[in-house]
Motif scaffolding. Structure first.
Motif, short mmCIF file in Angstrom:
data_model
loop_
_atom_site.label_atom_id
_atom_site.label_comp_id
_atom_site.label_asym_id
_atom_site.label_seq_id
_atom_site.Cartn_x
_atom_site.Cartn_y
_atom_site.Cartn_z
N SER A 44 0.47 -8.46 -4.61
CA SER A 44 0.97 -7.09 -4.64
C SER A 44 1.89 -6.89 -5.84
O SER A 44 1.90 -5.82 -6.44
CB SER A 44 1.75 -6.78 -3.36
OG SER A 44 0.91 -6.87 -2.26
N GLN A 83 -1.52 -0.55 1.12
CA GLN A 83 -1.96 -1.28 2.31
C GLN A 83 -1.84 -0.44 3.58
O GLN A 83 -2.71 -0.44 4.42
CB GLN A 83 -1.12 -2.55 2.44
CG GLN A 83 -1.65 -3.50 3.48
CD GLN A 83 -0.99 -4.87 3.34
OE1 GLN A 83 -0.20 -5.09 2.44
NE2 GLN A 83 -1.33 -5.77 4.24
N ASP A 159 -4.55 -2.27 -2.67
CA ASP A 159 -3.77 -3.38 -2.12
C ASP A 159 -4.21 -3.64 -0.69
O ASP A 159 -3.82 -2.91 0.22
CB ASP A 159 -2.27 -3.05 -2.18
CG ASP A 159 -1.43 -4.28 -1.92
OD1 ASP A 159 -2.00 -5.33 -1.56
OD2 ASP A 159 -0.19 -4.18 -2.06
N GLU A 160 -5.01 -4.64 -0.50
CA GLU A 160 -5.52 -5.00 0.82
C GLU A 160 -5.93 -3.76 1.61
O GLU A 160 -5.42 -3.51 2.71
CB GLU A 160 -4.47 -5.80 1.61
CG GLU A 160 -3.89 -6.91 0.76
CD GLU A 160 -3.44 -8.10 1.55
OE1 GLU A 160 -3.71 -8.15 2.76
OE2 GLU A 160 -2.84 -9.01 0.95
MG MG Z 1 0.79 -7.85 -0.49
#
Ligand code: MG
Ligand code: ADP
Lengths: 367, 278, 311
Positions: A44, A83, A159-160
């Protein structure tokens, strides 16, 4: 579209945490690079550095050949999917999608058209007047993607993005992203801790561990020639089996790999160049679970195994076993086709010596 | 904690009801007094049964409007308090945001200064402030009752602590979407910070609506004076007419009471939030 | 597509580098800072300054530095000393009674019984009453003669044995009367703070204690009281400071009388500056007042700090 380059980038936080160490990575125009690594390895942080939310402690970040270190996120024209999606909870989906356009003073008509376009692509038409609180996880995810895509960003960061979805939805949206990326060909940095996502989506994959980049390459390269034990274990499901072994020269001059009761002749191309004989005494060997066969084949070597458990998965069976006579407590895994039952704990599996990987004491691939 | 037996429960209700009477009777006296003829209020003050007026009259309410400029006081109070509250919300929340989220030279020093100023109540500075506004030539104006109270160190501090605990992700998303700080604050942060805005609004309202000392010091004409001075004037203005005073009181407190009953949850949360920071 | 370089505004305003927000942040903070500097900090410094002078509004005498003379004079002034004493006595009555009452009410209301919200509303209602109005209502309650509410109530309770008093003009009863009025108005505020603290104690704590065999009293001592420590010290500090700020009730109910029996520091300060135009004298009194508030705050910080260190 744009190309991205990290040059010797490091990030040390105020509390002393060194989240990224000397990162060198280039992302080509239109390419999707998947950044993988275990949680907390700095993925991240890399994204946030590129977005302009964090400032590098050292090194340079380039967008289209220009250093952007001192330029804020507003001027970078980068889009990001967070995320937890970070949808504005007090705005409708429509207003969420419009926000980045409004910030760029886009004329009203164009805003309406772009929202209609993106809603069409992402199937959001019926949701436009709802608020994020009234959406399911998958819908939120799509809105977040829409908000990122709507303004033609030069770079797209995720991000994910799938980590908050259940397994089924994850597979489906993964496929959607894949086809979207094929169509739009955006320069993308995709962060995930899931190697399956990385393998299926990435044009190339970058593997990180504890702030350091281990290897960058196409999924096939990473699978076939992992540079380190870490990469070897991370890529593949299950990852590569790693076990201690010694490489010895026999009286007749052939090199052999020994561990426990295993004694496998090494083909010449597997022989490590250089390296002292002592170093070769204790190396680590790797075998992918896929490399084991239930029956002898052309040039295979039989290996005795002491099976401890089997997992039947339908189209294949995972067999967990120990190498007889070897120390080491973690079992190895073998993937065998169909429904296999090992009749007794002591049995034989067959491998081809060319499937072997040899790693030095530092965990780096020897050859 | 479950109240095991009926006895404890009954005892709890009895104590609470007794206390409730103590809190209710003075209020009831005010309401009932406002409906009685002036000459009956004092003689009947000691008779609980007389809380229900025998011959209710609205005469007192009429008298209030005739004797003092009640509407003027009310307008003044609403204008003064409303301006302080709304300007205060804007000014103090912006400062709290700058202190909690922006990176700037001098942030730490300013934060320390603001926290230090919290312990300076109006009373500690009333006299020199009085002198200062006299120098400005501000006495007997709306200005002098409003401007000094817009900026408030405790409000800044409440905003500061609230914004610190707000997840930063939304603001980061907005930055990436191209918003500048001012836009981020108004479009993203403020709409998601209703609890702290409500708390600060209510605390400011509570302290300013009843403000007495300061307007007493700096004003002398009825045209700019707020309600609390009105009632004091009433009490000192002969002839002493209790019915009128209480009619004034009822009218003074009724708007507050309605706001309070409507937004009770916010009042309670607002007050509680001051204690949480202690 | 807008490329970054086309934008004209400076990246400095975008908030990237440590100090890049500086101009924006100052714009954000300036209105509040200006207000605080002009109307809090400056008057405070002015108070310090004026207290060392002889300033008197409308006086023909030139402004002179008189050093500590104002302080010497106010501390030689019987009325001011009486005011200090009254504030202290008032605080010693209000703080324990009001805190205990607020705590008791909060504990009662915190029980899982029906109708508790109604009681909470009731006890909180006086908080929204302006003190000026509260004072006037209680003047009637304290009215002299057998018709006064309190007098007639006490007569009824003592079956006629009570001699009616003029509470607000009795040197021994005036201050207690103001105390009762203040508690009535303020207890709801404290109660709500303590109630919020009580309700933030997780129920599992009590359940765990019950499983461990703790009795009600032990639960109170080991769970409830520790959780209330911070809000209680806060409430006590605020009540003490409010006790030293006492003004409105005095101004309306007794005007400091009878014979200075209810005068307070703030009442004296306002009268000096406003009544007799002696700004310097009033300033000196407010400096004394501030010193008291500051000391109280520091003592509270000290106590809270020690508790934090020991726990
Ligand atoms: Mg992360
Ligand atoms: N603002 C910050 N301050 C200090 N440390 C941080 C900060 N952000 C992240 N870290 C630390 O940096 C490391 C990398 O974090 P992150 O990039 O979020 O990892 P990942 O995304 O791979 O899970 C972690 O050890 C994390 O605790």
């Amino acid at each position: 579209m744009a190309a991205v380059e990290f040059r010797n980038v490091s990030k040390r936080f105020a509390d002393g945490t060194e989240a990224v160490r000397n990162l060198n990575l280039a992302i080509h125009d239109g390419e999707l690079v998947a950044l993988v690594g275990p949680s907390g390895c700095g993925k991240s942080t890399v994204l946030r550095l590129l977005a302009g939310l964090e400032e590098p402690s050292a090194g340079e970040i380039l967008l289209d050949g220009k250093v952007v270190n001192r330029i804020g996120p507003r001027q970078r024209n980068i889009a990001m999917v967070f995320q937890n999606y970070a949808l504005y909870p007090h705005m409708t989906v429509r207003d969420n999608l419009a926000f980045p356009l409004r910030m760029r003073r886009t004329p009203r008509k164009i805003v309406a058209r772009k929202i209609a376009d993106i809603a069409g692509i992402l199937n959001l038409r019926e949701l436009l007047d709802r608020r994020p609180g009234q959406l399911s996880g998958g819908q939120k995810q799509r809105v977040a993607m829409g908000r990122a895509l709507v303004r033609n960003p030069s770079v797209f960061l995720l991000d994910e993005p799938l980590s908050n979805l259940d397994a089924k939805l994850r597979a489906q949206i993964r496929a959607d992203i894949s086809s979207l990326q094929k169509r739009l060909a955006r320069t993308t940095l995709y962060v995930t801790h899931d190697q399956v996502e990385a393998m299926t989506l990435g044009d190339r994959i970058a593997v990180m561990e504890r702030g350091e980049l281990h290897q960058v390459g196409t999924p096939a390269e990473l699978y076939r020639r992992p540079r380190s034990i870490f990469v070897a274990r991370f890529i593949g499901n299950p990852g590569m089996n790693i076990f201690p072994a010694s490489v010895l020269r026999d009286k007749d001059g052939t090199w052999r790999l020994r561990t426990g009761h295993w004694d496998i002749p090494l083909p010449p191309e597997k022989l490590p160049r250089g390296g002292s004989p002592e170093a070769l005494q204790s190396i680590r060997a790797g075998l992918r679970p896929e490399s084991f066969g239930p029956t002898p084949g052309d040039g295979t070597v039989p290996c005795a195994v002491r099976a401890t458990a089997t997992e039947f998965l339908g189209h294949e069976t995972l067999v967990y076993f120990h190498i007889p006579g070897a120390q080491g407590s973690t079992p190895l895994a073998a993937r065998l086709p169909g429904h296999m039952t090992l009749p007794e704990p002591a049995a034989e599996l067959h491998i081809h010596p060319s499937a072997l990987y040899l790693f030095g004491g530092d965990g780096i691939l020897l050859r | 904690m479950r109240c095991g037996n009926v006895f404890a429960r009954v005892a709890a209700y009895l104590i609470l009801s007794g206390m409730a009477l103590v809190f209710l009777i003075p209020v009831a006296m005010m309401v009932s007094g406002s409906l009685k003829p002036d000459h009956l209020v004092l003689p009947e003050a000691g008779r609980l049964v007389k809380l229900l007026p025998t011959e209710p009259t609205l005469e007192n309410y009429r008298d209030v409007f005739a004797r003092v400029p009640f509407a003027r006081y009310m307008v003044n109070s609403i204008f003064i308090t409303g301006t302080i509250v709304s300007c205060g919300l804007l000014v103090n929340s912006l400062a709290g945001y700058a202190l909690s989220r922006l990176h700037w030279r001098g942030r730490k020093a300013v934060l320390t200064g603001v926290i230090a100023l919290i312990i300076l109540p109006l009373e500690a500075i009333a006299v020199p402030l009085f002198y200062e506004v006299t120098l400005f030539g501000w006495r007997n104006t709306y200005l002098v009752q409003i401007v000094p109270f817009i900026a408030n160190a405790f409000s800044v501090y409440l905003f500061y602590t609230f914004f610190l605990e707000l997840p930063e992700e939304l603001e980061e998303a907005a930055r990436i979407d191209g918003a500048r700080p001012i836009r981020i604050f108004f479009s993203i942060v403020a709409p998601n910070s209703q609890p702290v805005f409500a708390a600060v609004a209510i605390l400011t309202f509570l302290t300013q609506w009843g403000s007495f000392l300061w307007p007493l010091m700096v004003t002398h004409s009825e045209s700019v004076r707020p309600l609390p001075l009105g009632i004091a004037l009433f009490y000192t203005l002969p002839p002493l007419q209790w019915g009128d005073i209480f009619a004034f009181g009822v009218m003074m407190v009724l708007p507050m009471l309605m706001v309070f009953l409507l937004f009770q949850r916010w009042f309670v949360q607002g007050v509680a939030s001051t204690g949480m920071k202690g | 597509m807008a490329t970054p370089s086309k934008r004209t505004n400076s990246p400095v305003l975008d908030g990237l580098r440590r100090e890049q927000d500086t101009p924006t942040a100052w714009i954000f903070a300036l209105p509040a800072l200006a207000g605080l500097i002009f109307f809090v900090l400056a008057p405070f410094l002015l108070a310090l300054f004026l207290s060392f002078t002889n300033l008197r509004l409308g006086s023909p005498l030139p402004l002179e530095f008189t050093g500590l003379r104002q302080y010497a004079r106010i501390f030689a002034d019987a009325a001011f000393l009486r005011a200090l004493q009254n504030n202290t006595v008032f605080a010693l009555m209000v703080v324990p009674v009001q805190t205990a009452l607020a705590l008791g009410l909060a504990l009662l209301i915190n029980q899982p019984l029906r109708g508790m919200v109604v009681f909470r509303t009731l006890f909180f209602t006086p908080v929204i009453f302006p003190l000026s109005l509260v004072s006037v209502i209680w003047i009637l309650i304290f009215a002299p003669g057998p018709d006064g509410t309190l007098n007639s109530l006490l007569q009824w309770l003592t079956l006629g044995a009570w001699e009616p008093r003029d509470f607000l003009h009795d040197p021994r009863l005036a201050l207690p009367a103001i105390t009762v009025t203040s508690i009535w108005q303020g207890v709801g505020f404290q109660m709500v703070i303590l109630l919020a603290a009580l309700q933030s104690i997780p129920a599992e704590l009590y359940e765990a204690a019950r499983v461990d065999g703790a009795r009600k009293r032990q639960q109170f001592v080991h769970i409830t009281l520790p959780a209330l420590k911070n809000p209680l010290t806060f409430v006590i500090l605020v009540t003490t400071i409010l006790a030293f700020r006492l003004f409105d009730q005095v101004q309306i109910m007794t005007r400091g009388g009878p014979n200075h029996a209810t005068t307070t520091v703030m009442y004296e300060a306002v009268n000096a500056a406003f009544g007799s135009q002696q700004v310097a004298r009033g300033a000196a009194m407010t400096v004394v007042f501030f010193t008291i508030v500051l000391t109280l705050t520091l003592v509270q910080r000290r106590i809270a700090g020690q508790e934090r260190a020991t726990s």
